[in-house]
Design a protein around this motif. Sequence first.
Motif, PDB file in Angstrom:
ATOM      1  N   LEU A 167      94.215 146.913 -17.424  1.00  0.00           N
ATOM      2  CA  LEU A 167      93.201 145.897 -17.166  1.00  0.00           C
ATOM      3  C   LEU A 167      93.063 144.959 -18.366  1.00  0.00           C
ATOM      4  N   VAL A 168      93.128 145.495 -19.588  1.00  0.00           N
ATOM      5  CA  VAL A 168      93.022 144.674 -20.795  1.00  0.00           C
ATOM      6  C   VAL A 168      94.140 143.645 -20.848  1.00  0.00           C
ATOM      7  N   ASN A 169      95.360 144.058 -20.514  1.00  0.00           N
ATOM      8  CA  ASN A 169      96.496 143.131 -20.544  1.00  0.00           C
ATOM      9  C   ASN A 169      96.288 141.973 -19.565  1.00  0.00           C
ATOM     10  N   TYR A 170      95.769 142.278 -18.382  1.00  0.00           N
ATOM     11  CA  TYR A 170      95.549 141.215 -17.410  1.00  0.00           C
ATOM     12  C   TYR A 170      94.395 140.304 -17.834  1.00  0.00           C
ATOM     13  N   LEU A 171      93.394 140.875 -18.498  1.00  0.00           N
ATOM     14  CA  LEU A 171      92.296 140.044 -18.991  1.00  0.00           C
ATOM     15  C   LEU A 171      92.766 139.098 -20.083  1.00  0.00           C
ATOM     16  N   LYS A 172      93.752 139.547 -20.900  1.00  0.00           N
ATOM     17  CA  LYS A 172      94.326 138.656 -21.906  1.00  0.00           C
ATOM     18  C   LYS A 172      95.021 137.474 -21.245  1.00  0.00           C
ATOM     19  N   LYS A 173      95.641 137.726 -20.085  1.00  0.00           N
ATOM     20  CA  LYS A 173      96.273 136.632 -19.349  1.00  0.00           C
ATOM     21  C   LYS A 173      95.222 135.644 -18.846  1.00  0.00           C
ATOM     22  N   VAL A 174      94.067 136.174 -18.432  1.00  0.00           N
ATOM     23  CA  VAL A 174      92.983 135.300 -17.986  1.00  0.00           C
ATOM     24  C   VAL A 174      92.520 134.405 -19.129  1.00  0.00           C
ATOM     25  N   LYS A 175      92.470 135.001 -20.343  1.00  0.00           N
ATOM     26  CA  LYS A 175      92.075 134.220 -21.519  1.00  0.00           C
ATOM     27  C   LYS A 175      93.025 133.054 -21.744  1.00  0.00           C
ATOM     28  N   GLY A 176      94.304 133.253 -21.397  1.00  0.00           N
ATOM     29  CA  GLY A 176      95.286 132.181 -21.493  1.00  0.00           C
ATOM     30  C   GLY A 176      95.370 131.329 -20.252  1.00  0.00           C
ATOM     31  N   GLU A 177      94.336 131.413 -19.370  1.00  0.00           N
ATOM     32  CA  GLU A 177      94.225 130.632 -18.135  1.00  0.00           C
ATOM     33  C   GLU A 177      95.342 130.931 -17.150  1.00  0.00           C
ATOM     34  N   SER A 178      95.793 132.200 -17.170  1.00  0.00           N
ATOM     35  CA  SER A 178      96.775 132.644 -16.188  1.00  0.00           C
ATOM     36  C   SER A 178      96.113 133.712 -15.333  1.00  0.00           C
ATOM     37  N   PHE A 179      95.876 133.412 -14.071  1.00  0.00           N
ATOM     38  CA  PHE A 179      95.149 134.310 -13.171  1.00  0.00           C
ATOM     39  C   PHE A 179      96.125 135.026 -12.255  1.00  0.00           C
ATOM     40  N   GLU A 180      96.360 136.308 -12.566  1.00  0.00           N
ATOM     41  CA  GLU A 180      97.281 137.122 -11.778  1.00  0.00           C
ATOM     42  C   GLU A 180      96.539 138.330 -11.212  1.00  0.00           C
ATOM     43  N   PHE A 181      97.007 138.813 -10.031  1.00  0.00           N
ATOM     44  CA  PHE A 181      96.389 139.960  -9.386  1.00  0.00           C
ATOM     45  C   PHE A 181      97.089 141.240  -9.813  1.00  0.00           C
ATOM     46  N   ILE A 182      96.318 142.318  -9.947  1.00  0.00           N
ATOM     47  CA  ILE A 182      96.869 143.641 -10.286  1.00  0.00           C
ATOM     48  C   ILE A 182      97.339 144.319  -9.005  1.00  0.00           C
ATOM     49  N   THR A 183      98.580 144.771  -9.028  1.00  0.00           N
ATOM     50  CA  THR A 183      99.151 145.453  -7.853  1.00  0.00           C
ATOM     51  C   THR A 183      99.469 146.903  -8.204  1.00  0.00           C
ATOM     52  N   LEU A 226      89.369 147.820 -11.127  1.00  0.00           N
ATOM     53  CA  LEU A 226      90.572 147.002 -10.961  1.00  0.00           C
ATOM     54  C   LEU A 226      90.474 146.139  -9.719  1.00  0.00           C
ATOM     55  N   GLU A 227      89.904 146.698  -8.631  1.00  0.00           N
ATOM     56  CA  GLU A 227      89.735 145.903  -7.415  1.00  0.00           C
ATOM     57  C   GLU A 227      88.751 144.753  -7.660  1.00  0.00           C
ATOM     58  N   ASN A 228      87.699 145.050  -8.388  1.00  0.00           N
ATOM     59  CA  ASN A 228      86.722 143.993  -8.694  1.00  0.00           C
ATOM     60  C   ASN A 228      87.329 142.908  -9.575  1.00  0.00           C
ATOM     61  N   TYR A 229      88.278 143.291 -10.458  1.00  0.00           N
ATOM     62  CA  TYR A 229      88.974 142.289 -11.265  1.00  0.00           C
ATOM     63  C   TYR A 229      89.727 141.321 -10.364  1.00  0.00           C
ATOM     64  N   ASN A 230      90.434 141.865  -9.344  1.00  0.00           N
ATOM     65  CA  ASN A 230      91.167 140.998  -8.424  1.00  0.00           C
ATOM     66  C   ASN A 230      90.226 140.048  -7.694  1.00  0.00           C
ATOM     67  N   LEU A 231      89.037 140.572  -7.276  1.00  0.00           N
ATOM     68  CA  LEU A 231      88.068 139.719  -6.599  1.00  0.00           C
ATOM     69  C   LEU A 231      87.550 138.645  -7.554  1.00  0.00           C
ATOM     70  N   MET A 232      87.309 139.025  -8.799  1.00  0.00           N
ATOM     71  CA  MET A 232      86.837 138.065  -9.792  1.00  0.00           C
ATOM     72  C   MET A 232      87.871 136.971 -10.025  1.00  0.00           C
ATOM     73  N   THR A 233      89.133 137.347 -10.096  1.00  0.00           N
ATOM     74  CA  THR A 233      90.201 136.371 -10.318  1.00  0.00           C
ATOM     75  C   THR A 233      90.241 135.351  -9.194  1.00  0.00           C
ATOM     76  N   TYR A 234      90.086 135.832  -7.968  1.00  0.00           N
ATOM     77  CA  TYR A 234      90.096 134.925  -6.825  1.00  0.00           C
ATOM     78  C   TYR A 234      88.916 133.949  -6.895  1.00  0.00           C
ATOM     79  N   ARG A 235      87.735 134.495  -7.224  1.00  0.00           N
ATOM     80  CA  ARG A 235      86.552 133.640  -7.289  1.00  0.00           C
ATOM     81  C   ARG A 235      86.666 132.615  -8.418  1.00  0.00           C
ATOM     82  N   MET A 236      87.227 133.018  -9.555  1.00  0.00           N
ATOM     83  CA  MET A 236      87.375 132.088 -10.674  1.00  0.00           C
ATOM     84  C   MET A 236      88.310 130.944 -10.319  1.00  0.00           C
TER      85      MET A 236
END
Length: 606
Positions: free
Chosen positions: A333-349, A361-371
Amino acid sequence: MKKITLSLKKITGSIKKIYIRLQLLLNNKNIKSKLIYVYIFCVLLPTLVTNITIIGNSLKLSQKEQRENISNIADSIAHDITRALDSAVYVTVDLYASDSIERFLDRQYATASEYYLQYRSFFDNYVFYASSKHLISDITFFSDNPTMINGGRYFRVDSIKGKDWYQKYKQADTDLYMHIYYDDTRYIDTRKRMLSIIRRLNYTGLRDTEKLVKLDLNYNQLLENVTSSAFGTTVYVCHGDKIIFTNAPEDKGDKSFFLSSAIIPEKEVQIHKVFTAYGVNWDIYVTDYKSNYRQVFSNNLGIIVILFLADALIPAFMLALFSNSITNRILLLVNYLKKVKGESFEFITGNKGSDEISELLENYNLMTYRMKELIENELKSKLEQQELILARKQAELQALHSQINPHFLYNVLESIRMRSVLKGEMETSGMIESLARLMRKSAVWGTDYIALKQELAFTKDYLELQRYRYGNGFQYKIKIEESLNLYKIPSLSLTTFVENSCVHGLNRAGHYGIIFVSAYQKADYFYLEIEDTGIGMEKEQVSSLEDKLNKADISDLQMSNSLGMLNASIRLKKFCGERTRIAIESEPQEGTCITIKIPLADMEQQ
């Protein structure tokens, strides 16, 4: 050898299988259950075994050591005080048994010169060896011999009968008496705490002459001895309700009164020792002693090592399971959040499990979609709204200005002025020129924020036009502090209020009256006052107008028939800040005074 190797491999394989099954099991457990397991296997069991063994032994040893050390400290202090008193008493014994001292005190002197010669001879020979000892600060002799002269180390008894220490000594009715007191009979800079031993000198017992010696102990030396024996603790040595010696920070030294024993923290007292020396009862209190556990742990090092290993191995095995169950997915989850910091929004599979981390992790995917949706829609919409708001603000300012911008009139007035000049009508030409300057200002958009000095020039032009119109019955006065000339206000704002006073305040038969215009500074505020001697207003009208001017905004202009002062009020607030206030005072048939109050901090200078 091969059988042993095969057995080890089987054991290792079995351990791996158990480890994998436990890991999968933990993935489906909630965090609360996992923490219970951690507490039972990694904290509770090792802690119970270790703490009961180590702490039990350590407490017993430390408590025993503490009691012995504190008792030794109290005994050492008692010994120091007793030894000091013994030394002083031994000195009094020598003085008590001295024939030369007795003869000197009993001898009847015929003249003062005879006494002085005997005094010097005795003093030089005896030298008072005892007073040179560091525990005694002074020795004084007293006798009821009337031929003695008070001074030096010898005094008559009648000179001390009013002293408190002498009266206490007489009441005790003993040959040897100890007195502790604060001597405030000296000069302010020499007042100090005193410990004195008084001894009656009646060695031969052949005469009725009262003789005694008073030894003053060195208080600071005794205090130093007590402090050196404290060994890092706080010590209180008391006599009655007074603290005689202490190393507590509250004590201000020998120049101050004795502290009361009431300040001793009873709950923190670790030992209380009582002893008696030469008829004086002493109480010793010791606090703040800290035990030294190093020796305790050194003596129990073997047990500690064994228990430490037991505490380390069991948690290591259990925490290895928890690490794979929790930390691996947390790191994902931390690695994907670092991508968000770089304005790259990817879903965890590939999310596995049903515990709280999987839900996270599911809530992270929902957050990414909403952002993504927010960036694409909401943020763009807000930027557009901000642009509209800025455009509206600019339009409001332009609308305010356009209401006082009759540009075309300036050209017409200039033509009329030229015609008046050609016909020789110079007074008319001058008035038209004043009016033209007012129109010229209203026609220039780029200088709507001008210095007070310029605004006053426009106001004066307007007042000159009114005086030309109404004749000598109309007068005006302008009073401005020079230091305020460069402060900036909206153009024609002052003139608008002056115009209102002329049109509405002096709008009566004959148009007689006076207009007063003033600007001054008071405290941290800038004041503009426009006062007239006109028809005035009723209280209800004053209150309504004042409230309307202070709360005015753009929407009020659209619904108001009178735009002058309302327009000026809005422009003053926009240029000089929302803290600008307008106050009105008026009396019917007396006149009206309008005061504009602006904080100097909100104003600019040219």
